[in-house]
Every structure is written in structure tokens, then in C-alpha cells.
Design a protein around this motif. Structure first.
Motif, PDB file in Angstrom:
ATOM      1  N   GLU A   1      -0.404  -6.996  -3.548  1.00 48.01           N
ATOM      2  CA  GLU A   1      -0.193  -6.542  -2.181  1.00 48.01           C
ATOM      3  C   GLU A   1      -0.560  -5.069  -2.055  1.00 48.01           C
ATOM      4  O   GLU A   1      -0.333  -4.272  -2.972  1.00 48.01           O
ATOM      5  CB  GLU A   1       1.266  -6.727  -1.751  1.00 48.01           C
ATOM      6  CG  GLU A   1       1.701  -8.161  -1.581  1.00 48.01           C
ATOM      7  CD  GLU A   1       3.152  -8.256  -1.143  1.00 48.01           C
ATOM      8  OE1 GLU A   1       3.469  -9.183  -0.374  1.00 48.01           O
ATOM      9  OE2 GLU A   1       3.954  -7.401  -1.552  1.00 48.01           O
TER      10      GLU A   1
ATOM     11  N   VAL B   1       0.512  -1.805  -0.004  1.00 45.02           N
ATOM     12  CA  VAL B   1       1.750  -1.388   0.644  1.00 45.02           C
ATOM     13  C   VAL B   1       1.510  -0.058   1.354  1.00 45.02           C
ATOM     14  O   VAL B   1       1.136   0.935   0.726  1.00 45.02           O
ATOM     15  CB  VAL B   1       2.896  -1.243  -0.378  1.00 45.02           C
ATOM     16  CG1 VAL B   1       4.174  -0.815   0.329  1.00 45.02           C
ATOM     17  CG2 VAL B   1       3.110  -2.553  -1.124  1.00 45.02           C
TER      18      VAL B   1
ATOM     19  N   THR C   1       7.715  -0.333   6.372  1.00 43.43           N
ATOM     20  CA  THR C   1       6.876  -0.826   5.274  1.00 43.43           C
ATOM     21  C   THR C   1       6.003  -1.966   5.783  1.00 43.43           C
ATOM     22  O   THR C   1       6.496  -2.922   6.384  1.00 43.43           O
ATOM     23  CB  THR C   1       7.734  -1.325   4.099  1.00 43.43           C
ATOM     24  OG1 THR C   1       8.601  -0.269   3.669  1.00 43.43           O
ATOM     25  CG2 THR C   1       6.852  -1.766   2.933  1.00 43.43           C
TER      26      THR C   1
ATOM     27  N   ARG D   1       3.199  -4.673   4.314  1.00 41.58           N
ATOM     28  CA  ARG D   1       2.625  -5.265   3.108  1.00 41.58           C
ATOM     29  C   ARG D   1       1.488  -6.208   3.498  1.00 41.58           C
ATOM     30  O   ARG D   1       1.666  -7.085   4.342  1.00 41.58           O
ATOM     31  CB  ARG D   1       3.692  -6.030   2.323  1.00 41.58           C
ATOM     32  CG  ARG D   1       4.801  -5.130   1.785  1.00 41.58           C
ATOM     33  CD  ARG D   1       5.840  -5.929   0.993  1.00 41.58           C
ATOM     34  NE  ARG D   1       6.869  -5.044   0.454  1.00 41.58           N
ATOM     35  CZ  ARG D   1       6.772  -4.425  -0.718  1.00 41.58           C
ATOM     36  NH1 ARG D   1       5.693  -4.621  -1.477  1.00 41.58           N
ATOM     37  NH2 ARG D   1       7.737  -3.635  -1.142  1.00 41.58           N
TER      38      ARG D   1
END
Length: 527
Positions: free
Chosen positions: A434, A436, A515, A517
């Protein structure tokens, strides 16, 4: 003279059918088409069978004629003055001596008159026409001491024609009966096959007044119609979702626009009343400008969100473009620079940290210094980096414009919420499979009750992070226009379009952390 406009695709397809067939139902067209094909096949079969019967009958007749002449040929080959007996009943046989005398004949008189010409005909089978009648004859020329004899056996070809014609008539009637049965069977099969389509059509007609979750019926058979119904149900579900989103957006936008428009109208009315007071008029105009700015921001956010959703629907039908980690990192730095211009008015510090993927590309030795700068090939060309190293970087279904909006929306919200001297930190890194993107500030955070609905449209927290004056009187700050409540909704839409997620939480030490992702795209090697 100008050329006529080109015909559209559907019109061209309709014109491919003959005009009489366009008014017929699909069931009728299927029946007519299959019956026509069957008719052609049956006609060909009848013709082939007739040809075979003609060949068999002719061969049988030749065999019989050979049997008629064989006894006489055998006798004449050993006896120069034979005693010839008459043939059996209905056998047409004639024997002509070398002198031309007819020694034996059961031929009709009109055929006997033609025997003279047959004596000079070569041996074999042939057809002769005598007085309008056609005969199949077998001619043999046995030779003995007396000379060259001629033996002729004949049969009327009319008998052959009668047999062939009778058989052809029987075959034709049988084929016609088969064709009618085939047409009826085709109609019944087409009716049965199209019955699910009729049910789907009736259900589709009821969709306009049916419950919101009405769907087309899917038959128990795993066939093309079931696949069509499943595909149409998926299409209806997507269309229903899009309609619901648009309806909700229009409803929310109408609600959100009503208040600022009413405020703007009131402000303009007050400005007109205070036209003689320059100070009051200037204050009204200043507040009206902020209302217009809020309306403009709301309209732009609605347009952005609509474009993102439309782009997502288009990309579902084709391959989505991908972007490398370095290119996205370059855009993160550019977006941070733009946010810094806004933050400088409040002395807010905006730093960033780019952590290159591990293991880093060949030749990369730079490490982020935590001060808002980073170097090395991981930042998309700030240093020597082989082309194959950049091509081996992680790639994401996220374009540079999308990540710029992610940074700008979240970081700008943080800047608007922070007091003078606050700080915002942006990081872009890879964790496992991922990418981020994380934006953290040291501001007041948001109420815990707001977090579950933070990414919904037109939702805003309480006064802790809404429009207010800077709490420090020494700053001389002016009121910040309230947000549209679409910033985080845009963030979530971009994340989901890229196959990722967006979340936020209050940091224990104070502040808010957003956040995003985004999964790494594992592309199949080519070549």
C-alpha cells in the motif's frame, strides 16, 4: 450538392433487414428464418434423392436388359443357324441376322422399323426415341461363321419416369409435412426460449412504479438470458446508485446553497440601506464577498466531486492508468508548496517526508531529513537513477491530479483549523502493498461524534474546526469563510476510485490525522 448525413449505427443495423421483416416479432423472424433454411435443406435432399433414384432405376433397367440379351448372345456365338425361341412375357427382344433379316422380334412395329439403323450402332446401352416414345436399349453384336449378328433388348423409359415421378411426389409431400412440423416446432421453441425475455420486458415496464430494489427476473438455467438478466440487474443497480447519489447531492446542495444565498441577499439589502455610510457599506461588501467566496467554493467542490464519480464510472469499463511512486512524490512536494503559500499568512509550518520504497532503487542513498526536503532518485529524478529502476517502482491507480487534491484538501483544512504558529506534517510512503499518504496537524482535533460521518457530504464539525477568527488578537486575522463540507468527501471519492480507503482520527497528543491508503498495482509483465 452536399452529401447526405451519415446514418447512425442503429439505423444502419435496422436497414440491414428487409422492410417486411422489420414489422415482425423476433419469434416470427426466428420461425421464418429457420423454416426457410429447413426448406432449402429439404429441397436439396429431394433433388439428391431423385438423382439417386434415377441412377438406380437406370442401372436396374440395364441389368434387366443385359439379362434379356445374354441367352441369345450365348447361343449365336456357338451356332450359325440357331433355333431361337421367343422370350418371356413383356420382354422386348429382336435378333437380326447378318443378312439383315429379322429372325426374332417381340418389338412393337414402330421399334422394328428402327432395327435396321441399330445393326450399325456400336454395342452398349443407349436411348432411342421412336414415334414420340423413348426406349432404353442394349445392343450386342455376336459373331459366328455366318457373320455379324445383332441382338437388341428394349424397355420403355416411360415406366422409369413413372417410378421416379411417383417417388419424387412422395418425397415432396413427406418433405412438406416435415417442413410444416419443423415450422410449428420452431415457433413453439422460439416461444419457450423468449418467454423469459417477455417476463423481463414486463418487469422492466413495471420498474418505473416498482419498489426501489426491483430487479429483472433471473431464470434457473445458466444460459445467455440469465447472463443478460444478471448484467442488466448490475447495470440497474449502478444506475440506481448513481441516481440516488445525484438526488442526494442535489438535495444537499439545495439545502447548503439556501443559507448562504439568503445571507448574501440580506447583506446586499443592508448594503443598499447603508449606502450613505461608507464604513458600514464597506463592511457589508466585505461580508458579501466572503459569502460569494463560500458559494464559489461550494460550486467548485460539487463540480470536482461530480467529475471524480464520472471518471470512476468510465474507468470501470477499461484499464485504469497507473502512476509511479516517484511521480506521485513529486506532486506531493508541489502540493505542499502551494499549501505553504496559504499557511504563511498564519505563520503555520508545513513539512513533508517522502520515504522511498524498500529496497530503494539502485544509486539511491538519500534519506529524508524531516525538515520538509528530500533528495535522491526516489523523488522522481532528483539524482541519477537508471530507467529500469524507475520502472520497477510501485505503481498506483492514482494520478498526480488526484494526489494533489488529497494533499491540498486535507492540508488546507488543517491550516484553516489551526491557530497561528501551528504545524502540519505530510508524509508519503509505502507500507507493504500500500501507498500511504498521511496528513497530521497539532490543532484542536474534532469531536469524536464527528469522526463516523466526517467523510459524508456537507458534514462539518462544531466550532472547533469551522469558520472563526484567529484566537490570538495580535494576529489581526480576519474571519475564515466556513468550508463547504465536501473536502473530505472528495478525499474519500479519490481514495475509493483508486481502490483505497480514507480514515481520520484524533491524535492523543493533540491534533487530527488523516490517512489515505492506496493499493499497489501489480502489473503483468509484457513481452
Amino acid at each position: 450538392m452536399t452529401d447526405p448525413a451519415p446514418t447512425s449505427g442503429p439505423a444502419r443495423r435496422r436497414h440491414g433487414l428487409p422492410r417486411p421483416l422489420r414489422v415482425l416479432s423476433l419469434r416470427a423472424r426466428i420461425t421464418i428464418g429457420s423454416t426457410a433454411i429447413a426448406a432449402v435443406v429439404i429441397v436439396l435432399l429431394v433433388l439428391v434423392m431423385r438423382f439417386q433414384v434415377v441412377s438406380v432405376v437406370a442401372s436396374a433397367t440395364r441389368t434387366l436388359l443385359d439379362a434379356d440379351v445374354d441367352p441369345y448372345v450365348a447361343t449365336l456365338e456357338v451356332d450359325s443357324d440357331p433355333d431361337l425361341s421367343a422370350p418371356g412375357n413383356a420382354q422386348l427382344v429382336a435378333v437380326v441376322a447378318p443378312t439383315g433379316q429379322i429372325r426374332l422380334s417381340t418389338m412393337p412395329p414402330r421399334v422394328e422399323r428402327a432395327l435396321g439403323s441399330l445393326t450399325s450402332t456400336r454395342a452398349g446401352t443407349s436411348l432411342i426415341r421412336v414415334s414420340g416414345s423413348e426406349y432404353r436399349v442394349v445392343i450386342e453384336h455376336p459373331v459366328n461363321q455366318a457373320g455379324r449378328w445383332t441382338v437388341v433388348a428394349a424397355r420403355n423409359s416411360q415406366a422409369e419416369a413413372i417410378v421416379v415421378d411417383d417417388l419424387t411426389t412422395t418425397l415432396s409431400l413427406t418433405g412438406l409435412a416435415i417442413l410444416i412440423a419443423f415450422g410449428v416446432a420452431s415457433w413453439a421453441l422460439a416461444t419457450a426460449a423468449l418467454r423469459p425475455v417477455n417476463r423481463m420486458r414486463r418487469e422492466a415496464e413495471r420498474l418505473s412504479v416498482a419498489p426501489e430494489r426491483a430487479e429483472l427476473p433471473v431464470g434457473p438455467a445458466q444460459d445467455e438470458l440469465a447472463s443478460l438478466a444478471t448484467t442488466l440487474n448490475a447495470f440497474l443497480a449502478r444506475t440506481r446508485q448513481a441516481t440516488e447519489r445525484e438526488r442526494q447531492m442535489v438535495s444537499d446542495a439545495s439545502h447548503e446553497l439556501r443559507t448562504p444565498l439568503a445571507i448574501l441577499t440580506t447583506q446586499l439589502d443592508l448594503a443598499s440601506l447603508d449606502g450613505d455610510d461608507a464604513v458600514a457599506l464597506a463592511a457589508h461588501i466585505d461580508r458579501a464577498k466572503r459569502s460569494v467566496a463560500r458559494l464559489s467554493r461550494l460550486a467548485n467542490d460539487l463540480l470536482t466531486l461530480s467529475r471524480i464519480e464520472e471518471s470512476e464510472r468510465r474507468e470501470q469499463d477499461g484499464a485504469q492508468p497507473t502512476t509511479s511512486w516517484s511521480d506521485l512524490g513529486d506532486e506531493v512536494m508541489a502540493a505542499v508548496d502551494r499549501v505553504r503559500l496559504i499557511a504563511s499568512a498564519k505563520d503555520i509550518t508545513v513539512d513533508f517526508d517522502l520515504e522511498p520504497p524498500a529496497p530503494p532503487p539502485t544509486g539511491s542513498s538519500a534519506e529524508p531529513d524531516g525538515s520538509g526536503t528530500a533528495a535522491g532518485p526516489a523523488l522522481g529524478g532528483r539524482g541519477p537513477s537508471p530507467d529500469h529502476a524507475r520502472s520497477a517502482e510501485p505503481r498506483f491507480r492514482l494520478d498526480t491530479g488526484g494526489i494533489a487534491q488529497l494533499v491540498t484538501n486535507t492540508a488546507s483544512n488543517a491550516v484553516a483549523a489551526l491557530p497561528r504558529g501551528g504545524g502540519v506534517f505530510v508524509s508519503w510512503r509505502v507500507e507493504g502493498d500500500e501507498g500511504v499518504l498521511q496528513i497530521t496537524d497539532d490543532g484542536p482535533g474534532v469531536p469524536e461524534s464527528f469522526i463516523p460521518v466526517a467523510f459524508d457530504r456537507f458534514t462539518r464539525p462544531d466550532e472547533a474546526r469551522t469558520s472563526r477568527r484567529d484566537p490570538d488578537p495580535a494576529t489581526g486575522g480576519t474571519p475564515t469563510p466556513g468550508g463547504s463540507g465536501l473536502g473530505l468527501a472528495i478525499v474519500r471519492a479519490i481514495a475509493e476510485r483508486s481502490g483505497g480507503t480514507a480514515s481520520l482520527r484524533n491524535v492523543r497528543s493533540g491534533g487530527l490525522e488523516v490517512t489515505v491508503r492506496v493499493p499497489v498495482v501489480h502489473e503483468q509483465p509484457t513481452g
